[in-house]
Design a protein around this motif. Structure first.
Motif, PDB file in Angstrom:
ATOM      1  N   GLU A 154      18.190  -6.769  22.087  1.00  0.00           N
ATOM      2  CA  GLU A 154      17.875  -6.963  20.658  1.00  0.00           C
ATOM      3  C   GLU A 154      17.059  -8.250  20.463  1.00  0.00           C
ATOM      4  O   GLU A 154      16.099  -8.296  19.700  1.00  0.00           O
ATOM      5  CB  GLU A 154      19.168  -7.055  19.833  1.00  0.00           C
ATOM      6  CG  GLU A 154      19.883  -5.725  19.663  1.00  0.00           C
ATOM      7  CD  GLU A 154      21.360  -5.888  19.310  1.00  0.00           C
ATOM      8  OE1 GLU A 154      22.109  -4.947  19.574  1.00  0.00           O
ATOM      9  OE2 GLU A 154      21.756  -6.951  18.790  1.00  0.00           O
ATOM     10  N   LYS A 186      17.127  -6.103  14.087  1.00  0.00           N
ATOM     11  CA  LYS A 186      16.621  -4.727  14.141  1.00  0.00           C
ATOM     12  C   LYS A 186      15.143  -4.657  14.535  1.00  0.00           C
ATOM     13  O   LYS A 186      14.474  -3.671  14.269  1.00  0.00           O
ATOM     14  CB  LYS A 186      16.811  -4.050  12.759  1.00  0.00           C
ATOM     15  CG  LYS A 186      18.260  -3.977  12.310  1.00  0.00           C
ATOM     16  CD  LYS A 186      19.058  -2.949  13.099  1.00  0.00           C
ATOM     17  CE  LYS A 186      20.544  -3.049  12.818  1.00  0.00           C
ATOM     18  NZ  LYS A 186      21.386  -3.074  13.985  1.00  0.00           N
ATOM     19  N   ASN A 224      24.069  -6.733  17.299  1.00  0.00           N
ATOM     20  CA  ASN A 224      23.954  -5.644  16.309  1.00  0.00           C
ATOM     21  C   ASN A 224      23.332  -6.014  14.974  1.00  0.00           C
ATOM     22  O   ASN A 224      23.377  -5.218  14.056  1.00  0.00           O
ATOM     23  CB  ASN A 224      25.327  -5.019  15.995  1.00  0.00           C
ATOM     24  CG  ASN A 224      25.820  -4.165  17.125  1.00  0.00           C
ATOM     25  OD1 ASN A 224      25.025  -3.573  17.824  1.00  0.00           O
ATOM     26  ND2 ASN A 224      27.116  -4.138  17.306  1.00  0.00           N
TER      27      ASN A 224
END
Ligand code: FAD
Length: 344
Positions: free
Chosen positions: A39, A183, A180
């Motif tokens: 990420e 994005k 998480n």
């Protein structure tokens, strides 16, 4: 939103101008590049492009050339790779020492880590050794291009406000980033980046020794990858009811989450805790059972695709975040739900 200055007492603009580039520490998780590192690759690239500088990564381990190539093909302009049998196991003192030497040599203006257990621990060791600031657990990162500041956003004051923190003078600007939450899309680059052998001397005199590495066994704990999370709070009533929730999670093929209230009671392990001081999750379905919806819990699960809440109090704040709300007693409703799942 407020602005805090982490190191306003240091003022040395001449030395900070020697620092250029964005750099990431890439971590392994069970022999694979960790999901938070992947990420970060997308986020690091966005920040580097915004500043017009290269993105570099520091990769440490044994037999890692394939992963170095993957990183070079997917966003990294430079991979500083140290491939050595002594790095097979992540030993914090050794890893921190290499990171410090590498940062001192290549001088990135921004240095990022995943907010994993190791990432947090390494980042604080490195920041302290380099005498710079560190913003932990960021949920958003941006650039002030004029001042070349990293705008580091994270919940503050018990989750009651969102603070944007800058580190104006000390370099590098360092942050850990929650899994998480970022994005940014990772793209395959037409021209892969360079892989540089980072042959630093490896520390051999350490204060601690790693005797054995093992992974904690528990109820399904892989919350980061779970599509369905069945999460419980104090409203489940008794410790015995945990088995009821576990049975439901098993039937639904989901992982178990919990509020801090249950962790504090010692009913559930900390690695199931979701929220500000636990994990951030984004499953397809988040079933919240007997959870009030305190802001410190909400920040860890609010981005779930569908949130279903079961609470006996129709005014519980969780219903403000949920897509579907069921006003019911948890212990009475779970068996009904399980029966329905059995039928369908
Ligand atoms: P409660 O707030 O006590 O809520 C229980 C809910 O169950 C109530 O809504 C009640 O109506 C309902 N209920 C009761 N009986 C039943 C029943 N029979 N059937 C159905 N529903 C029922 N919390 C976290 O979760 N994660 C964190 O990471 C976290 N970090 C924190 C960090 C800080 C700095 C601070 C100050 C707090 C943090 N907290 C965190 C704690 C948080 O503020 C809340 O106290 C906690 O989330 C509440 O947990 P809970 O919903 O299980 O319990």
């Amino acid at each position: 939103t407020i602005s805090l200055d982490t190191r306003s007492y240091i003022y040395d603009d001449t030395s900070s101008s020697q620092y250029r580039g964005v750099c990431l520490f890439v971590e392994y998780e069970n022999k694979y590049l960790s999901s938070v590192s992947i990420e970060l690759l997308g986020t690091g690239k966005r920040l580097a492009e915004s500043l017009g500088v290269p993105l570099s990564v520091i990769l440490l381990g044994e037999n890692i050339s394939k992963d170095a190539l993957f990183l070079a093909e997917h966003g990294a302009d430079i991979v500083y790779m140290t491939d050595n049998i002594k790095l097979k196991v992540l030993h914090e003192e050794i890893y921190a020492d290499i990171l410090i030497k590498t940062i001192e040599k290549y001088k990135p203006e921004i240095m990022l880590f995943g907010a994993s257990t190791y990432g947090k621990s390494l980042a604080s060791r490195v920041a302290s050794a380099l005498n710079t600031g560190l913003t932990a657990d960021c949920t958003k990162l941006d650039i002030d291009r004029e001042k070349r500041y990293l705008l580091q956003t994270r919940p503050a004051f018990g989750g009651n406000l969102v603070a944007t923190i800058v580190c104006p003078h000390a370099r590098p600007q360092m942050a850990t980033v929650r899994p998480n939450v970022m994005k940014d899309i990772i793209k395959k680059q037409i021209k892969p980046g360079k892989i540089i052998m980072n042959n630093v001397e490896i520390l051999h005199l350490t204060k601690s020794k790693i005797l054995k590495t093992f992974f904690e066994e528990g109820r399904q704990t892989n919350l980061n990858q779970a599509n369905i999370i069945v999460s419980m709070g104090k409203g489940i009533g008794t410790v015995e009811n945990i088995h009821l929730v576990e049975e439901l999670a098993k039937k639904m093929g989901g992982a178990i989450g919990a509020t801090r209230a249950l962790v504090d009671l010692g009913w559930v392990d900390y690695n199931h805790q979701i929220g500000q001081t636990g994990k951030t999750v984004v499953p397809q379905t988040y079933l919240a059972i007997g959870i009030s919806g305190a802001i410190q819990h909400i920040v860890g699960m609010a981005n779930s695709k569908k949130i279903i809440a079961i609470n006996k109090d129709r005014h519980a704040p969780i219903f403000g975040t949920a897509d579907y709300g069921i006003v019911a007693d948890a212990a009475e409703f779970i068996p009904i739900l399980m029966k329905e799942i059995n039928i369908s």
